[in-house]
Every structure is written in structure tokens, then in C-alpha cells.
Design a protein around this motif. Structure first.
Motif, short mmCIF file in Angstrom:
data_model
loop_
_atom_site.label_atom_id
_atom_site.label_comp_id
_atom_site.label_asym_id
_atom_site.label_seq_id
_atom_site.Cartn_x
_atom_site.Cartn_y
_atom_site.Cartn_z
N GLN A 14 -7.40 2.40 -0.45
CA GLN A 14 -8.05 1.19 -1.74
C GLN A 14 -6.52 1.89 -3.13
OE1 GLN A 14 -10.00 4.42 -1.24
NE2 GLN A 14 -11.28 4.92 -2.73
N ASP A 15 -5.92 2.27 -3.03
CA ASP A 15 -4.34 2.42 -4.04
C ASP A 15 -3.50 2.12 -4.20
OD1 ASP A 15 -6.25 4.01 -5.15
OD2 ASP A 15 -5.46 6.47 -4.77
N ILE A 16 -3.71 1.34 -2.28
CA ILE A 16 -2.40 0.60 -2.16
C ILE A 16 -1.98 -0.12 -2.75
CG2 ILE A 16 -1.88 -1.02 0.44
CD1 ILE A 16 -2.92 0.69 1.94
N GLU A 17 -2.40 -1.59 -3.33
CA GLU A 17 -2.54 -2.87 -3.61
C GLU A 17 -1.48 -2.14 -5.09
OE1 GLU A 17 -2.23 -5.88 -3.01
OE2 GLU A 17 -3.06 -5.44 -0.85
N THR A 18 -2.09 -1.48 -5.66
CA THR A 18 -1.53 -0.62 -7.14
C THR A 18 -0.38 -0.12 -7.16
OG1 THR A 18 -3.91 -0.05 -7.69
CG2 THR A 18 -2.48 0.89 -8.86
N ILE A 19 -0.32 0.77 -5.84
CA ILE A 19 1.15 1.17 -5.98
C ILE A 19 2.05 0.35 -5.45
CG2 ILE A 19 2.39 3.25 -3.53
CD1 ILE A 19 -0.68 4.34 -3.63
N TRP A 20 1.39 -0.34 -4.24
CA TRP A 20 3.11 -1.41 -3.91
C TRP A 20 2.88 -2.14 -5.38
CZ3 TRP A 20 6.16 -2.25 -1.44
CH2 TRP A 20 6.99 -3.53 -0.67
N GLU A 21 1.87 -2.43 -6.35
CA GLU A 21 2.60 -2.94 -7.73
C GLU A 21 4.17 -2.23 -8.38
OE1 GLU A 21 0.87 -3.52 -11.97
OE2 GLU A 21 -0.17 -4.46 -10.17
N ILE A 48 4.40 2.50 3.17
CA ILE A 48 2.67 3.05 1.97
C ILE A 48 1.89 2.75 3.07
CG2 ILE A 48 1.70 2.65 -0.66
CD1 ILE A 48 4.77 3.08 -0.23
N GLN A 49 1.79 2.79 3.50
CA GLN A 49 0.37 2.47 4.40
C GLN A 49 0.49 3.36 5.08
OE1 GLN A 49 -2.74 1.05 4.89
NE2 GLN A 49 -3.07 2.78 5.96
N ASN A 50 1.48 3.77 5.41
CA ASN A 50 1.68 4.49 6.48
C ASN A 50 1.74 6.60 6.14
OD1 ASN A 50 2.93 5.33 9.43
ND2 ASN A 50 4.80 6.17 8.14
N ASP A 51 2.49 6.47 4.14
CA ASP A 51 2.07 7.05 3.46
C ASP A 51 0.53 7.96 3.46
OD1 ASP A 51 4.89 7.69 3.80
OD2 ASP A 51 5.38 6.84 1.11
N ILE A 52 -0.13 7.11 3.57
CA ILE A 52 -1.15 7.21 3.44
C ILE A 52 -1.95 8.05 4.51
CG2 ILE A 52 -3.95 6.23 1.86
CD1 ILE A 52 -1.60 4.48 0.29
N GLU A 53 -1.74 7.19 5.40
CA GLU A 53 -2.29 7.44 6.49
C GLU A 53 -2.39 8.61 7.24
OE1 GLU A 53 -1.91 4.01 10.05
OE2 GLU A 53 -2.73 2.63 8.66
N LYS A 54 -0.98 9.25 7.03
CA LYS A 54 -0.35 10.48 7.22
C LYS A 54 -0.66 11.67 5.82
CE LYS A 54 3.58 9.04 10.30
NZ LYS A 54 5.08 9.36 10.16
N GLN A 55 -1.18 11.03 5.48
CA GLN A 55 -1.72 12.01 4.12
C GLN A 55 -0.34 12.51 3.21
OE1 GLN A 55 -4.95 14.68 4.55
NE2 GLN A 55 -6.23 13.01 6.30
N ILE A 66 -3.20 5.60 -12.07
CA ILE A 66 -2.45 5.48 -10.83
C ILE A 66 -0.68 5.37 -11.96
CG2 ILE A 66 -0.38 5.41 -8.91
CD1 ILE A 66 -3.26 4.75 -7.58
N VAL A 67 -0.01 6.10 -11.94
CA VAL A 67 1.12 5.94 -12.94
C VAL A 67 2.14 6.14 -12.41
CG1 VAL A 67 -0.10 5.96 -15.55
CG2 VAL A 67 1.11 7.93 -14.40
N VAL A 68 2.68 7.30 -11.33
CA VAL A 68 3.41 7.83 -10.03
C VAL A 68 3.46 7.56 -9.10
CG1 VAL A 68 5.21 9.36 -10.91
CG2 VAL A 68 4.98 8.66 -12.24
N TYR A 69 4.33 7.08 -8.21
CA TYR A 69 3.49 7.84 -7.21
C TYR A 69 4.90 8.34 -5.81
CZ TYR A 69 3.09 6.89 -1.91
OH TYR A 69 3.15 7.25 -0.62
N ALA A 70 4.19 8.99 -5.70
CA ALA A 70 5.77 9.59 -4.35
C ALA A 70 4.66 10.70 -3.13
CB ALA A 70 6.32 10.64 -5.48
#
Length: 154
Positions: A14-21, A48-55, A66-70
């Protein structure tokens, strides 16, 4: 003034859209800085989807925003098997990729806080080596790595 509460946690679908932004904001910043990094369609939403799927996708959240993604991987970077240079350690390591900060939080030290959280996470796994790569022309990240005393290896 009290510092806001923040935590590092795994990204969720559910974070994908925010992370993508946030990633898109970083892509524009790299372009505006004259950097070649992230100007070829990578990373993209599928990354990003792949990152999330691979945890391996992580968010630094401040008061649940969410303010920083890595992307944070353990012992997993085939490109690091051979480098022109020399690693400080050949032991287990964490890899930090795709660091991006929300535009409204730029220049406030949140990427450094992300690195401090990742360092704590690494120690909890008994890992004492963190590897990061960035483009030669990503001066903001190079500056942060220098300030944090990360050493150039090759």
C-alpha cells in the motif's frame, strides 16, 4: 521543540504510490542537478514493487509519514564481487540502494537518520559492513557519505 518520532520499517504494497512519488521527485532533482543518475528509466515503479515483494524496501517514517525510501539488502549484490579497488571487509554486509527523500524534507538530515537506523539494524544482525554505491555526479549523496565517514573503496 521536540524532535518528531521516526522509525525504519519494511515498505508495504500500500506504500507503492507514495514511494513512487518520492522516487520521481528524486529523479527530477538528479536531472536538475545535472546528474546522469536515474535518467534512463531506472528505478521505476516495477523496481519498487520488486523491492517490496522481496522484502528489501524500507521506509523511514516520521509520525507515520514516509519521508525517505531505500532498498536494503543483506549479502546480496553481484556487482560487488569484483571491484576496481579493495573492500575494507569481506565479511557479511548490508547494501543500501535507491535512497530517496521526500521533497519537503530535503536538507533536514533525514537521510543521515536513515543511515543511522540502517547501521543500528546491521549491528542487530551482527553485520559491521555497509556498502553503498552512487553515481560519480550525485554530489548530495557523495557529500552525505563523506560526512558519515564512509570510505571510498573503488
Amino acid at each position: 521543540m521536540k524532535e518528531p518520532t521516526f522509525q525504519l520499517e519494511k515498505a508495504k504494497s500500500q506504500d507503492i504510490e507514495t514511494i513512487w512519488e518520492i522516487i520521481q521527485q528524486a529523479i527530477v532533482r538528479r536531472k536538475n542537478d545535472g546528474s546522469q543518475q536515474w535518467q534512463d528509466g531506472y528505478p521505476n515503479k516495477a523496481t519498487i514493487q520488486n523491492d517490496i515483494e522481496k522484502q528489501v524496501g524500507y521506509c523511514l517514517k516520521i509520525n507515520n509519514e514516509i519521508v525517505v525510501y531505500a532498498s536494503i539488502l543483506v549479502d546480496d549484490e553481484p556487482a560487488y564481487k569484483e571491484i576496481i579497488g579493495k573492500w575494507i571487509s569481506n565479511q557479511s554486509f548490508l547494501v543500501i540502494h535507491r535512497v530517496a527523500v521526500r521533497e519537503s524534507y530535503l536538507g533536514k538530515g533525514w537521510v543521515k537518520k536513515l543511515f543511522f537506523q540502517v547501521e543500528t539494524f546491521a549491528k542487530s544482525l551482527n553485520i559491521y559492513s555497509i556498502k553503498v554505491d552512487t553515481n560519480f555526479d550525485n554530489f548530495p549523496m557523495l557529500h552525505i557519505l563523506e560526512q558519515l565517514d564512509y570510505q571510498y573503496c573503488g
